[in-house]
Design a protein around this motif. Structure first.
Motif, mmCIF file in Angstrom:
data_model
loop_
_atom_site.group_PDB
_atom_site.id
_atom_site.type_symbol
_atom_site.label_atom_id
_atom_site.label_comp_id
_atom_site.label_asym_id
_atom_site.label_seq_id
_atom_site.Cartn_x
_atom_site.Cartn_y
_atom_site.Cartn_z
ATOM 1 N N SER A 1 0.841 -1.187 0.000
ATOM 2 C CA SER A 1 0.000 0.000 0.000
ATOM 3 C C SER A 1 0.879 1.241 0.000
ATOM 4 O O SER A 1 1.801 1.361 0.812
ATOM 5 C CB SER A 1 -0.901 -0.007 1.238
ATOM 6 O OG SER A 1 -1.721 1.129 1.254
ATOM 7 N N ARG B 1 -10.849 -8.349 1.039
ATOM 8 C CA ARG B 1 -10.488 -8.053 2.426
ATOM 9 C C ARG B 1 -9.122 -7.364 2.497
ATOM 10 O O ARG B 1 -8.951 -6.383 3.204
ATOM 11 C CB ARG B 1 -10.488 -9.368 3.221
ATOM 12 C CG ARG B 1 -10.581 -9.244 4.696
ATOM 13 C CD ARG B 1 -10.839 -10.578 5.426
ATOM 14 N NE ARG B 1 -10.127 -11.742 4.906
ATOM 15 C CZ ARG B 1 -10.674 -12.729 4.172
ATOM 16 N NH1 ARG B 1 -11.953 -12.699 3.858
ATOM 17 N NH2 ARG B 1 -9.942 -13.740 3.760
ATOM 18 N N ARG B 2 -8.160 -7.879 1.735
ATOM 19 C CA ARG B 2 -6.809 -7.305 1.761
ATOM 20 C C ARG B 2 -6.791 -5.888 1.169
ATOM 21 O O ARG B 2 -6.102 -5.016 1.699
ATOM 22 C CB ARG B 2 -5.822 -8.205 1.016
ATOM 23 C CG ARG B 2 -5.586 -9.544 1.686
ATOM 24 C CD ARG B 2 -4.985 -9.407 3.073
ATOM 25 N NE ARG B 2 -3.539 -9.293 2.961
ATOM 26 C CZ ARG B 2 -2.753 -8.842 3.911
ATOM 27 N NH1 ARG B 2 -3.243 -8.460 5.062
ATOM 28 N NH2 ARG B 2 -1.453 -8.759 3.727
ATOM 29 N N GLU C 1 -8.023 -3.639 3.790
ATOM 30 C CA GLU C 1 -6.978 -3.423 4.795
ATOM 31 C C GLU C 1 -5.959 -2.418 4.305
ATOM 32 O O GLU C 1 -5.505 -1.548 5.052
ATOM 33 C CB GLU C 1 -6.276 -4.743 5.131
ATOM 34 C CG GLU C 1 -7.116 -5.728 5.891
ATOM 35 C CD GLU C 1 -6.477 -7.096 6.004
ATOM 36 O OE1 GLU C 1 -5.250 -7.241 5.710
ATOM 37 O OE2 GLU C 1 -7.194 -8.034 6.367
ATOM 38 N N ARG D 1 -7.103 1.181 4.637
ATOM 39 C CA ARG D 1 -7.072 1.744 5.999
ATOM 40 C C ARG D 1 -5.665 2.140 6.450
ATOM 41 O O ARG D 1 -5.521 2.822 7.444
ATOM 42 C CB ARG D 1 -7.651 0.740 6.988
ATOM 43 C CG ARG D 1 -9.145 0.544 6.816
ATOM 44 C CD ARG D 1 -9.736 -0.248 7.959
ATOM 45 N NE ARG D 1 -9.266 -1.625 8.002
ATOM 46 C CZ ARG D 1 -9.863 -2.652 7.426
ATOM 47 N NH1 ARG D 1 -10.953 -2.446 6.724
ATOM 48 N NH2 ARG D 1 -9.386 -3.856 7.536
ATOM 49 N N LYS D 2 -4.640 1.707 5.743
ATOM 50 C CA LYS D 2 -3.260 2.024 6.154
ATOM 51 C C LYS D 2 -2.955 3.479 5.984
ATOM 52 O O LYS D 2 -3.388 4.145 5.137
ATOM 53 C CB LYS D 2 -2.258 1.187 5.351
ATOM 54 C CG LYS D 2 -2.176 -0.205 5.873
ATOM 55 C CD LYS D 2 -1.026 -0.897 5.212
ATOM 56 C CE LYS D 2 -0.753 -2.205 5.891
ATOM 57 N NZ LYS D 2 0.437 -2.833 5.427
#
Length: 159
Positions: A32, A151-152, A155, A158-159
């Protein structure tokens, strides 16, 4: 004097044109950074030959509207096109036959700031991997893989 001036100007122009893209090493199955998220998974399929490495690429299309993915043989530098340069519409799954990735394990995700940059082959950002990340999970079904990749990506957002 004229030759010297010509050489100086030509050298400066070539140096400016040859500026390389920012390169970032991706090391896990989730990467990310501003404007891009990569999530890796493997769909096993019915046989070893049918298994595919799948990388879900989520980009901010305003930052990186075009992308391409290549595999490189680290010894010969031969390139294998995994994904031709395409306009991004936010999310794209790049599917690489698992049996072939070993021959071209150095994977380059080339992100372009414009169509012109994509056509010229001048990426703004390159995210590179040396093989499939060790943390990449395997899934027996496409549905399980898709749920994992969704899902990943969430995630990574959100980083």
């Amino acid at each position: 004097m004229t030759r010297w001036l010509f050489a100086l100007v030509t050298g400066i122009a070539l140096g400016a044109h040859a500026q390389s893209a920012k390169e970032v090493h991706g090391s896990s199955d989730l990467f990310s950074a501003p404007g891009i998220i990569l999530a890796w998974g493997i769909e096993r399929g019915g046989s070893a030959a049918a298994a595919e490495v799948v990388v879900r690429v989520a980009v901010d299309a305003k930052t990186y509207p075009w992308l391409a993915v290549v595999g490189v043989d680290p010894f010969t530098k031969d390139e294998k096109l995994w994904q031709q340069a395409v306009m991004s519409h936010g999310v794209l799954d790049v599917r690489i036959p698992r049996a072939q990735i070993g021959d071209h394990p150095h994977t380059l995700f080339r992100l372009f700031a414009s169509e012109a940059a994509a056509r010229a082959g001048t990426p703004a950002l390159v995210v590179y991997y040396h093989g499939v990340p060790d943390t990449t999970p395997e899934f027996a079904t496409a549905a399980a893989l898709d749920a994992h990749l969704q899902r990943r990506i969430a995630e990574g957002t959100r980083k």
